[in-house]
Structures are given as C-alpha cells and as structure tokens.
Design a protein around this motif. Structure first.
Motif, PDB file in Angstrom:
ATOM      1  N   SER A 154       1.024  -0.955  -0.251  1.00 27.78           N
ATOM      2  CA  SER A 154       0.441  -0.308  -0.088  1.00 27.78           C
ATOM      3  C   SER A 154       0.937   1.156  -0.164  1.00 27.78           C
ATOM      4  CB  SER A 154      -1.131  -0.382   1.231  1.00 27.78           C
ATOM      5  OG  SER A 154      -1.470   1.397   1.570  1.00 27.78           O
ATOM      6  N   LEU A 155       0.840   2.059  -0.913  1.00 29.98           N
ATOM      7  CA  LEU A 155       1.193   3.447  -1.099  1.00 29.98           C
ATOM      8  C   LEU A 155       1.043   4.346   0.494  1.00 29.98           C
ATOM      9  CD1 LEU A 155       0.321   4.718  -5.050  1.00 29.98           C
ATOM     10  CD2 LEU A 155       2.931   3.518  -4.079  1.00 29.98           C
ATOM     11  N   LEU A 156       0.144   3.596   1.062  1.00 26.51           N
ATOM     12  CA  LEU A 156      -0.240   5.078   2.126  1.00 26.51           C
ATOM     13  C   LEU A 156       0.584   3.672   3.685  1.00 26.51           C
ATOM     14  CD1 LEU A 156      -4.146   4.125   2.606  1.00 26.51           C
ATOM     15  CD2 LEU A 156      -3.151   6.368   1.638  1.00 26.51           C
ATOM     16  N   LEU A 202      -3.422  -0.902  -4.370  1.00 26.90           N
ATOM     17  CA  LEU A 202      -2.093   0.990  -3.728  1.00 26.90           C
ATOM     18  C   LEU A 202      -2.790   1.253  -3.024  1.00 26.90           C
ATOM     19  CD1 LEU A 202      -1.544   1.031  -7.661  1.00 26.90           C
ATOM     20  CD2 LEU A 202      -0.195   0.254  -6.083  1.00 26.90           C
ATOM     21  N   LEU A 203      -4.339   1.346  -2.505  1.00 24.01           N
ATOM     22  CA  LEU A 203      -4.585   2.226  -1.801  1.00 24.01           C
ATOM     23  C   LEU A 203      -5.609   0.999   0.025  1.00 24.01           C
ATOM     24  CD1 LEU A 203      -5.906   5.223  -3.151  1.00 24.01           C
ATOM     25  CD2 LEU A 203      -3.767   5.033  -2.057  1.00 24.01           C
ATOM     26  N   TRP A 204      -4.474  -0.190  -0.501  1.00 24.47           N
ATOM     27  CA  TRP A 204      -5.119  -1.047   0.396  1.00 24.47           C
ATOM     28  C   TRP A 204      -5.235  -0.219   1.735  1.00 24.47           C
ATOM     29  CZ3 TRP A 204      -3.623  -3.001   5.187  1.00 24.47           C
ATOM     30  CH2 TRP A 204      -4.688  -4.305   5.716  1.00 24.47           C
ATOM     31  N   PRO A 205      -5.671  -0.098   3.292  1.00 25.70           N
ATOM     32  CA  PRO A 205      -7.149  -1.322   3.162  1.00 25.70           C
ATOM     33  C   PRO A 205      -8.064   0.681   2.388  1.00 25.70           C
ATOM     34  CG  PRO A 205      -6.570   0.137   5.510  1.00 25.70           C
ATOM     35  CD  PRO A 205      -5.387   0.503   4.899  1.00 25.70           C
ATOM     36  N   LEU A 206      -8.219   1.777   2.332  1.00 23.72           N
ATOM     37  CA  LEU A 206      -9.132   2.465   2.111  1.00 23.72           C
ATOM     38  C   LEU A 206      -9.640   2.076   0.616  1.00 23.72           C
ATOM     39  CD1 LEU A 206      -7.356   5.973   2.356  1.00 23.72           C
ATOM     40  CD2 LEU A 206      -8.950   4.739   4.050  1.00 23.72           C
ATOM     41  N   THR A 207      -8.719   0.829   0.301  1.00 32.77           N
ATOM     42  CA  THR A 207      -9.739   0.320  -1.296  1.00 32.77           C
ATOM     43  C   THR A 207      -9.430  -1.309  -0.628  1.00 32.77           C
ATOM     44  OG1 THR A 207      -7.769   0.436  -2.284  1.00 32.77           O
ATOM     45  CG2 THR A 207      -9.468   2.309  -3.010  1.00 32.77           C
TER      46      THR A 207
END
Length: 184
Positions: free
Chosen positions: A69-71, A123-128
C-alpha cells in the motif's frame, strides 16, 4: 490460483537490483557498493516480507496488503531516506527507495495490460479493497507455435537479466552477509 507466492517475489529482487545498478552507473559510473546493493535488494523484498507471511498464515485473504500500500510505502521510504540523509548515507536511502519503489511499480503493469484494474486496490489498501489476485496474465500468442506468452515468460527473462548483471558486477551485496555468517 496459478500464482506462486514463492517464485514471483524473486523477480522483484532482480528488478530492484537492475534499477539500482543502472541508477548507480548513470550517477557515478561505477557498480553498486556492497551495502547499497544489499539495501536496494532488501527494499525490493520488503513488501513481500511483510505481506506474504500474514497471507500464508491466513490472517488476510490476499498477499498484497500493508507492504504494497502506498499509504504505508511512502512514509516508510521517506523515513528511511531522512534517516540515511541525517547519517550522511544518502546513497542508502536512494537504494532503499529504488528497491521498494520498483517492487510496487512492477506489480502494476500486469493488471493494467490485462484490464484487471480492480486488482490495483492494493495501492491504497485498506481504503480500497484488494480482491484475490487472479494469477498469471496472458500477454499474447505465437500463432505459428500455438503458444500463449504469459507474464511468467517476461518475469523469467527479467530474472535471468538481473542475475547476469549481478554476476557481471561481482555479486555486490553478498559480502556483508558472508561476513555476518562468519561472525566477523
């Protein structure tokens, strides 16, 4: 599932080394140093070292979560770069960033080429959400031979190229491991 969690991560190490070695040659005209090569390879391994064990243990449903995740990746790369800069070792921060960054970057094209855009949720886990990875992707066919070329073919070429370059460079990154194994 046609995905092997133990084979494909090795390709990330090759890509990380290739990209860092090319950067080093472009920037300094030399091969990577022992420590920087090891840091680049470690950076390339880190997303899978974080995610594959928790997936294999059944704690998450997919093998690409926090480490991919990029986060998580962006703050980690920034922190490593800042620490390396404070310690006067900017090359190590760059090596880590290239290794980690190439891992994430090389997980993207297969999904784009195959049209499986929903699989980019990592890429944006856990938001996606990150759906289960559908495995090896077809890249095309060789009609005369009736062979389907898949992503594994390209990964095999990349792996061989990475090993060849690493060998030509004298296997940088192995010396610190050998010294540690000897207790030096």
């Amino acid at each position: 599932m046609s995905y092997s969690p133990l084979v494909q991560p090795v390709v990330h190490l090759a890509v990380g080394y290739i990209c860092y070695a090319l950067y080093t040659r472009w920037r300094t005209g030399r091969i990577p140093t022992e420590t920087a090569a090891l840091v680049a390879i470690a950076g390339a391994a880190l997303p899978d070292l974080l995610d594959k064990p928790i997936w294999l243990a059944g704690l998450v449903d997919v093998g690409r979560t926090i480490g991919h995740s990029l986060l998580f990746a962006i703050p980690v790369v920034a922190a490593v770069w800042l620490v390396s800069r404070v310690r006067g070792q900017q090359a190590l921060g760059i090596a880590f960033a290239i290794g980690y960054g190439t891992h994430i970057a090389t997980d993207i094209p297969w999904h784009v080429l195959s049209g499986d855009f929903h699989e980019l949720g990592f890429l944006l886990w856990p938001l996606t959400p990150m759906p289960e990875y559908t495995g090896t992707k077809p890249l095309g066919t060789v009609p005369a031979l009736e062979i389907t070329v898949t992503t594994l073919w390209l990964e095999a070429v990349i792996l061989v190229a990475g090993i060849a370059l690493w060998r030509a460079d004298g296997y940088p990154g192995t010396e610190p491991i050998v010294r540690a194994a000897r207790g030096e």
